[in-house]
Design a protein around this motif. Structure first.
Motif, PDB file in Angstrom:
ATOM      1  N   CYS A  92       0.837  -1.206   0.000  1.00  0.00           N
ATOM      2  CA  CYS A  92       0.000   0.000   0.000  1.00  0.00           C
ATOM      3  C   CYS A  92       0.871   1.256   0.000  1.00  0.00           C
ATOM      4  CB  CYS A  92      -0.930  -0.011   1.213  1.00  0.00           C
ATOM      5  SG  CYS A  92      -1.903   1.503   1.439  1.00  0.00           S
ATOM      6  N   LYS A  95       3.054   1.622  -3.306  1.00  0.00           N
ATOM      7  CA  LYS A  95       2.320   2.128  -4.469  1.00  0.00           C
ATOM      8  C   LYS A  95       2.090   3.637  -4.364  1.00  0.00           C
ATOM      9  CE  LYS A  95      -0.042  -2.148  -5.771  1.00  0.00           C
ATOM     10  NZ  LYS A  95      -1.344  -2.840  -5.888  1.00  0.00           N
ATOM     11  N   LEU A  96       1.754   4.095  -3.155  1.00  0.00           N
ATOM     12  CA  LEU A  96       1.566   5.529  -2.967  1.00  0.00           C
ATOM     13  C   LEU A  96       2.867   6.283  -3.242  1.00  0.00           C
ATOM     14  CD1 LEU A  96      -0.649   5.633   0.263  1.00  0.00           C
ATOM     15  CD2 LEU A  96      -1.270   6.575  -1.959  1.00  0.00           C
ATOM     16  N   GLY A 271      -4.875   5.120  -3.157  1.00  0.00           N
ATOM     17  CA  GLY A 271      -3.771   4.772  -4.040  1.00  0.00           C
ATOM     18  C   GLY A 271      -4.254   4.263  -5.384  1.00  0.00           C
ATOM     19  N   GLN A 275      -3.311   5.855  -8.974  1.00  0.00           N
ATOM     20  CA  GLN A 275      -2.658   5.035  -9.997  1.00  0.00           C
ATOM     21  C   GLN A 275      -3.476   4.965 -11.275  1.00  0.00           C
ATOM     22  OE1 GLN A 275       0.275   3.430  -9.975  1.00  0.00           O
ATOM     23  NE2 GLN A 275       0.920   3.313  -7.846  1.00  0.00           N
TER      24      GLN A 275
END
Length: 443
Positions: A92, A95-96, A271, A275
């Motif tokens: 998590c 990805k952020l 996120g 994305q």
């Protein structure tokens, strides 16, 4: 043993399918198996799969002598938590941060290092709460944000650094940051006292707007649900849940593998939206920030008429909504973006180098029933002049609905050229319908 006759490549494939725990056990069988099981390229794959690591780093970011040593350091550092939860939280945050590196790198320095177990225990003792397991692990990886010491007097800073982002609406500017544990303690004690909550309340303040406009998020440490205050927060303690209740599970159970509280689900969804390009960084004047107005269909509509492009979307504004109000329960802000194609305004085969708006028409629906059909001059008091290939003219406004679902559509009337020197007859530009809805996830 028959397996010892298997080649190294075949064993590499077999062990990679077994996973790190079984691979470590296989290494205890014999010296030959130990060599295969200790192959660092194998542990590089495990580190990549579980921890999104491309180099051997321990939980503090320090280099490890090998990928196997790095993996072992991570397992030992988070031994008190279910490993599936640790790897999920790591992904998590990764990805952020990956998105920030590409799209908003100036936010990265605001992200604090993770809190230690001792710091979290001291935090829980101070507020007399027990954090949900997923939130504990989230703070182990990142202890919120520490913003630069920039004030809001005079002009805005070059960036609004809130990782959750926000929006502007007339003089209402919101930009939400994740609070570090030290600030959570201060804000929780202050805000809960002013709201009249009991000192035994299990709510803590975990995120808030860093601007003059108040928007506050509360985590219920018992249930694991995240709430946001409405306009009636101060008078009635009114709050809205930010995540579907049905998705929250096992927030204090360290034995299972399905732990997910609202904080984890909320950040994962945020996120995903970043994305997927649903929300983006927007520059308004000299200021950049994550903007919560959707940029992709079906939440964002788009239409082109005679070379004039109109994009439109809305976002729910909880802090200005009043759920106990009979007529205006839900407030929605909407953003309109106008631009002119590089070839200019094209009418009946003729090209014009500019066009200017002078009239608007809106049809607003609640639950598919028309509740407003309005006409008027200009938009927010302005008559935007569009030129070929120029920047979008962007403005925000708002509307309130009694229902939690509705829509807006309409048109703008433009003239080719300028209002003071029209080059032809007025023409209507479509604003395609865009939704107003209370979302499952509130940011």
């Amino acid at each position: 043993m028959a397996l010892e006759s298997v080649g190294g490549l075949a064993m590499h494939i077999i062990l990679s399918k077994l996973g790190p725990t079984d691979t470590a056990s296989v290494g205890c069988v014999s010296k030959r198996f130990r060599v295969w099981a200790f192959d660092d390229s194998l542990w590089a794959q495990f580190c990549s799969d579980d921890l999104n690591l491309t180099s051997p780093l321990d939980p503090f970011g320090n280099p490890s002598p090998s990928f196997k040593a790095a993996y072992q350091a991570w397992r030992e550092g988070f031994v008190m938590y279910p490993w599936s939860l640790v790897t999920r939280v790591k992904k998590c945050w990764s990805k952020l941060k990956e998105w920030l590196v590409v799209n908003f790198p100036e936010v990265l320095p605001t992200l604090r290092n993770g809190a230690s177990e001792d710091e979290i225990k001291e935090f829980e003792k101070s507020l007399k709460v027990k954090l949900p397991l997923p939130t504990r692990v989230l703070y182990r990886f990142c202890d919120g944000q520490e913003l630069p010491n920039e004030g809001f007097s005079g002009s805005l800073p070059s960036s609004l650094f809130g990782i959750i982002g926000g929006y502007s609406l007339y003089d209402h500017l919101v930009n939400v940051v994740l609070l570090p544990l030290s600030q959570v303690i201060l804000d929780t004690k202050s805000i809960m006292h002013s709201l009249g909550f009991s000192s035994r309340s299990k709510y803590i303040v975990v995120a808030a707007s860093a601007t003059y406009s108040e928007k506050i998020f509360f985590l219920n440490c018992s249930s694991g649900q995240l709430f946001v205050g409405t306009r009636n927060l101060v008078t009635d303690g009114e709050m809205l849940p930010c995540v579907p209740d049905a998705l929250i599970s096992s927030v204090h159970d360290s034995r299972g593998s399905q732990q997910q509280d609202a904080m984890l689900l909320w950040l994962e969804e945020h996120g995903r939206r970043l994305q997927d390009g649903i929300i983006k960084v927007r520059q308004e004047g000299k200021t950049r920030s994550i903007n919560l107005f959707p940029e992709q269909p079906p939440l964002c509509s788009s239409a082109i008429t005679n070379g004039v492009k109109v994009r439109a979307s809305a976002t729910f504004v909880p802090e200005l909504s009043k759920l106990q109000d009979e007529s205006d329960k839900f407030l929605f802000a909407y953003s309109i973006r106008l631009s002119l194609a590089p070839e200019g305004c094209v009418i009946n085969g003729m090209n014009f180098g500019s066009c200017q708006l002078y009239w608007r028409h809106w049809t607003i629906r609640a639950n598919d029933v028309v509740v407003s059909d309005a006409n008027g001059e200009a938009v927010i008091g302005k008559f935007p002049l569009l030129r070929p290939g120029g920047e979008e003219f962007v403005y925000e406004s708002c509307t309130s609905l009694q229902a939690s679902r509705g829509s807006i559509e309409g048109s703008f009337t433009f003239v080719p050229g300028r209002l003071a020197d029209a080059k032809g007859s007025p023409f209507a530009v479509e604003v395609s319908r865009f939704p107003l809805q209370l979302p499952d996830y509130i940011f």
